[in-house]
Design an enzyme around this catalytic site. Structure first.
Site, mmCIF file in Angstrom:
data_model
loop_
_atom_site.group_PDB
_atom_site.id
_atom_site.type_symbol
_atom_site.label_atom_id
_atom_site.label_comp_id
_atom_site.label_asym_id
_atom_site.label_seq_id
_atom_site.Cartn_x
_atom_site.Cartn_y
_atom_site.Cartn_z
ATOM 1 N N ASP A 63 0.822 -1.210 0.000
ATOM 2 C CA ASP A 63 0.000 0.000 0.000
ATOM 3 C C ASP A 63 0.861 1.267 0.000
ATOM 4 O OD1 ASP A 63 -2.507 -1.037 -0.175
ATOM 5 O OD2 ASP A 63 -3.154 -0.514 1.846
ATOM 6 N N ASP A 81 -7.049 -6.245 14.267
ATOM 7 C CA ASP A 81 -6.658 -7.563 14.770
ATOM 8 C C ASP A 81 -7.489 -7.973 15.977
ATOM 9 O OD1 ASP A 81 -5.594 -5.529 16.264
ATOM 10 O OD2 ASP A 81 -3.536 -6.270 16.261
#
Length: 319
Positions: free
Chosen positions: A40, A193
């Site tokens: 990215d 997460d």
């Protein structure tokens, strides 16, 4: 089984070679592993370097895929979610995830994947972090003490008593079907997460922590980077708690005591209180004691703070 190794990256000029090299050196049949680099980066020069490195390993016969997106929607969670949409992922059963500054040992998959293969109820195998720059400065030494305490007494203890513990965002192996069952990656908070781990646990999946397997990583060595990290680790859980409270209470697959333990032990004490108190101590107490020695603020609070937090967790745990 076929294993997908995901490495999300964002302008990682200093460490991209190390992480890609470590992933490509993993011991596993070459036709049963796919290395997926999710880049990215916004710096064109860094993108070119990462792509060239991927092509270099591909020329050596490694099954490596270099993937980029047209935008950075969802940041890391968005990249991981987009990475699972590729056709070749359909053949994979497990995913090993490593941030760009993590380098696993070559036997990482051999020591983690069998837990998932031999127990279909396990969704995640989390391993321990090993810090390569812990002696760089006083700040990194303090962080090592705090994080070692987290892994040894929070993650390991939770695993031993079959209680819930969180995914650390890297150095873990997931069962893809468990991720799908939990609804996949979501970018609604900065702790994607933790979000995935909680949703997976509410579906009845189990986690295992393997402290004997250590993955090399780096600690933030500047105060600015450390403050940014701790801000995310403090605000993210609080935001997730607000978004998931009703979902946790309405879950049908976990008991009342498990819900209470999750809300109090993991969210309130383990995340919100722990990171907030530690953040305040590091950001204010330690600098004051350095610049104004006459104040005599004890540096042993670095150990004392997590000790008190763990005692509170033990008293509040239904187990």
């Amino acid at each position: 089984p076929v294993v997908l190794v995901q490495i999300p990256m964002y302008n990682e000029r200093e460490v991209y070679k190390l992480s890609i090299g470590a992933a490509c050196a993993l011991e596993w049949p070459s036709d049963r592993v796919v290395i997926q680099v999710l880049d990215d980066s916004t710096d064109p020069a860094v993108k070119d370097l990462v792509e060239i490195e991927c092509q270099r390993w591909k020329g050596k016969g490694v099954n490596i895929k270099y993937e980029v997106r047209g935008n950075r929607k969802g940041y890391k969670a968005g990249a991981l979610k987009e990475g699972l949409k590729h056709d070749y992922v359909q053949e994979c059963e497990f995913i090993a995830m490593f941030d760009a500054d993590f380098q696993p040992e070559s036997d990482f998959l051999l020591r983690t994947v069998p837990f998932l293969v031999h127990n279909p109820d396990i969704a995640l195998v989390q391993t321990r972090w090993k810090f390569v720059n812990s002696d760089e400065c006083l700040l990194t030494r303090f962080q090592e003490m705090s994080l070692d305490y987290h892994f040894k007494f929070e993650q390991e203890a939770g695993s031993i008593v079959y209680s819930f513990f969180g995914f650390n965002g890297t150095a873990g192996v997931w069962r893809i079907s468990a991720i799908d069952d939990a609804g996949g990656w979501k970018d609604r908070t900065t702790v994607e997460d933790m979000d995935l781990a909680v949703r997976t646990a509410l579906k009845g999946w189990k986690f295992v922590y393997v402290g004997a397997v250590k993955v090399r990583s780096e600690l933030p060595s500047t105060f600015k980077a450390y403050r940014f990290q701790q801000h995310r680790w403090s605000c993210g859980p609080a935001n997730l708690f607000k978004k998931m409270l009703v979902e946790i209470l309405e879950s049908k697959k976990v008991s009342f005591w498990s819900k209470l333990h999750l809300l109090y032990d993991f969210f309130f004490v383990g995340k919100i209180a722990a990171h907030t108190v530690t953040f305040i101590y590091y950001c204010f107490a330690i600098p004051l004691s350095v610049f104004f020695p006459e104040i005599q603020i004890p540096l042993w609070g670095v150990v004392y703070v997590p000790t008190v937090i763990t005692l509170c967790k033990a008293l509040g745990s239904p187990r």
